[in-house]
Enzyme design. Structure first.
Site, mmCIF file in Angstrom:
data_model
loop_
_atom_site.group_PDB
_atom_site.id
_atom_site.type_symbol
_atom_site.label_atom_id
_atom_site.label_comp_id
_atom_site.label_asym_id
_atom_site.label_seq_id
_atom_site.Cartn_x
_atom_site.Cartn_y
_atom_site.Cartn_z
ATOM 1 N N LYS A 1 -51.874 -9.613 -16.187
ATOM 2 C CA LYS A 1 -53.294 -9.878 -16.441
ATOM 3 C C LYS A 1 -53.520 -10.412 -17.849
ATOM 4 O O LYS A 1 -52.656 -10.352 -18.720
ATOM 5 C CB LYS A 1 -54.114 -8.622 -16.156
ATOM 6 N N ARG B 1 -50.160 -1.965 -8.614
ATOM 7 C CA ARG B 1 -50.132 -3.260 -7.900
ATOM 8 C C ARG B 1 -49.465 -4.304 -8.780
ATOM 9 O O ARG B 1 -49.929 -4.551 -9.893
ATOM 10 C CB ARG B 1 -51.568 -3.664 -7.566
HETATM 11 C C1 8Y7 Z 1 -56.715 -6.193 -8.624
HETATM 12 C C2 8Y7 Z 1 -56.891 -6.260 -7.237
HETATM 13 C C3 8Y7 Z 1 -56.589 -8.260 -8.031
HETATM 14 C C4 8Y7 Z 1 -56.803 -4.915 -9.239
HETATM 15 C C5 8Y7 Z 1 -57.213 -4.008 -7.055
HETATM 16 C C6 8Y7 Z 1 -54.965 -10.222 -10.262
HETATM 17 C C7 8Y7 Z 1 -56.956 -8.080 -5.540
HETATM 18 C C8 8Y7 Z 1 -56.302 -10.418 -9.727
HETATM 19 N N1 8Y7 Z 1 -56.505 -7.443 -9.102
HETATM 20 N N2 8Y7 Z 1 -57.131 -5.180 -6.462
HETATM 21 N N3 8Y7 Z 1 -56.807 -7.554 -6.886
HETATM 22 N N4 8Y7 Z 1 -57.052 -3.849 -8.412
HETATM 23 N N5 8Y7 Z 1 -57.470 -2.900 -6.338
HETATM 24 O O1 8Y7 Z 1 -54.848 -10.535 -11.469
HETATM 25 O O2 8Y7 Z 1 -56.692 -4.731 -10.445
HETATM 26 O O3 8Y7 Z 1 -54.032 -9.795 -9.600
HETATM 27 S S1 8Y7 Z 1 -56.478 -9.994 -8.026
#
Ligand code: 8Y7
Length: 286
Positions: free
Chosen positions: A232, A266
């Site tokens: 990020k 994640r």
């Molecule tokens: C997150 C996410 C993304 C996060 C959850 C990226 C879909 C942007 N970020 N879902 N999604 N938490 N729960 O930089 O921080 O991966 S997309």
């Protein structure tokens, strides 16, 4: 070494697959969008190979998303278009892999149809605030990740301001949990996520660092905690690194989140993150 936290004994039922959160679990990111920000996770065609590799590398969950949340990503998809991207992937993976499939969506149609096709988790960065999403999620039986965000993309130049970002994000998440419970969704199905990141996620890099520093404070809600820090912008701006150069910083952030008691992390880089968590586990057991 004594644990300075105790992961709650959370055990979730993801469409028949058990998700035991007594140790942190890794969610691998599988984007089926043509415009996601990190090249490595773009896989419109190579999704099966990528998914198989993530499972071999130790992913516990795969997160399948068809709509980019990146600011300026090509215009809003219809629910039908999003479903067309995501459903074949969920169906294909469900028949081939023994792993929990998460659907990254805010669309009620996509929630309903992908859970029918075997998705075991709903991951909604808009915390069920799209019209019909609360009802659609309530009609399923799978766990739901509720993330803090602004829900809508802010105007260009918008600067978020919090007095105590952890407290304010926590209050928002508590209100979303209450709204879910009122809609008949059992608290036992809910996972909360402060939502690291800018744009619609509503944080500056400095707030992301404060959330990571104060992450333990989210345990007071008594729910499993989720962290998405992988590659990020706060990692990039803190270290002055482009997305392709953010792996070391992302691993450090994942490690800090895990030490603070994150239950699900994640990530784009499953193998590397699994190693970090294994090392942390070994130290805790030493
Ligand atoms: C997150 C996410 C993304 C996060 C959850 C990226 C879909 C942007 N970020 N879902 N999604 N938490 N729960 O930089 O921080 O991966 S997309």
């Amino acid at each position: 070494m004594s644990n300075d936290f105790q992961l709650g004994g959370f055990l979730l039922d993801c469409a028949g697959k058990a998700l035991d959160l007594s140790k942190p679990k890794v969610m691998g990111i599988l984007n089926v969008t043509p415009d996601s920000f990190y090249e490595g996770s773009r896989c419109r065609d190579g999704w099966l190979k990528l998914a198989e590799q993530m499972v071999l590398d130790g992913a516990d969950i795969l997160d399948i998303g068809g709509e980019s949340t990146r600011p300026g990503a090509s215009g809003a998809l219809s629910q039908e278009e999003e479903l067309e991207r995501v459903l074949p992937v969920i169906e294909g993976l469900n028949s081939r892999l023994d792993v929990i499939l998460s659907v990254d969506t805010s669309s009620p149609l996509v929630m309903a149809e992908t859970v029918k096709a075997g998705a075991g988790l709903i991951n909604d960065v808009r915390a069920l605030y799209r019209d019909g999403a609360l009802e659609a999620a309530a009609s399923t039986a799978v766990p739901i990740v509720l993330m803090h965000s602004l829900v809508e993309q802010p105007e260009p130049g918008f600067v978020p301001v919090y007095d105590d970002v952890v407290a304010e994000v926590g209050e928002y998440l508590a209100s979303v949990v209450a709204r879910c419970e009122q809609a008949g969704i059992a608290k036992e199905r809910l996972i909360i996520d402060p939502g690291f990141g800018g744009g619609m996620f509503g944080k500056t890099p400095q707030y992301d660092l404060q959330i990571l520093k104060g992450y333990r404070r989210f345990h007071k809600y008594g729910l499993p905690l989720f962290a998405g820090v992988s590659r990020k912008s706060f990692v990039g701006s803190t270290l002055n690194r482009d997305t392709e150069e953010r792996l070391p910083g992302s691993l450090a952030a994942a490690m800090l989140a895990a030490q603070a008691g994150a239950h699900i992390i994640r990530v784009h880089d499953v193998r590397e993150t699994v190693d970090v968590l294994r090392l942390l586990q070994a130290v805790e057991e030493a």
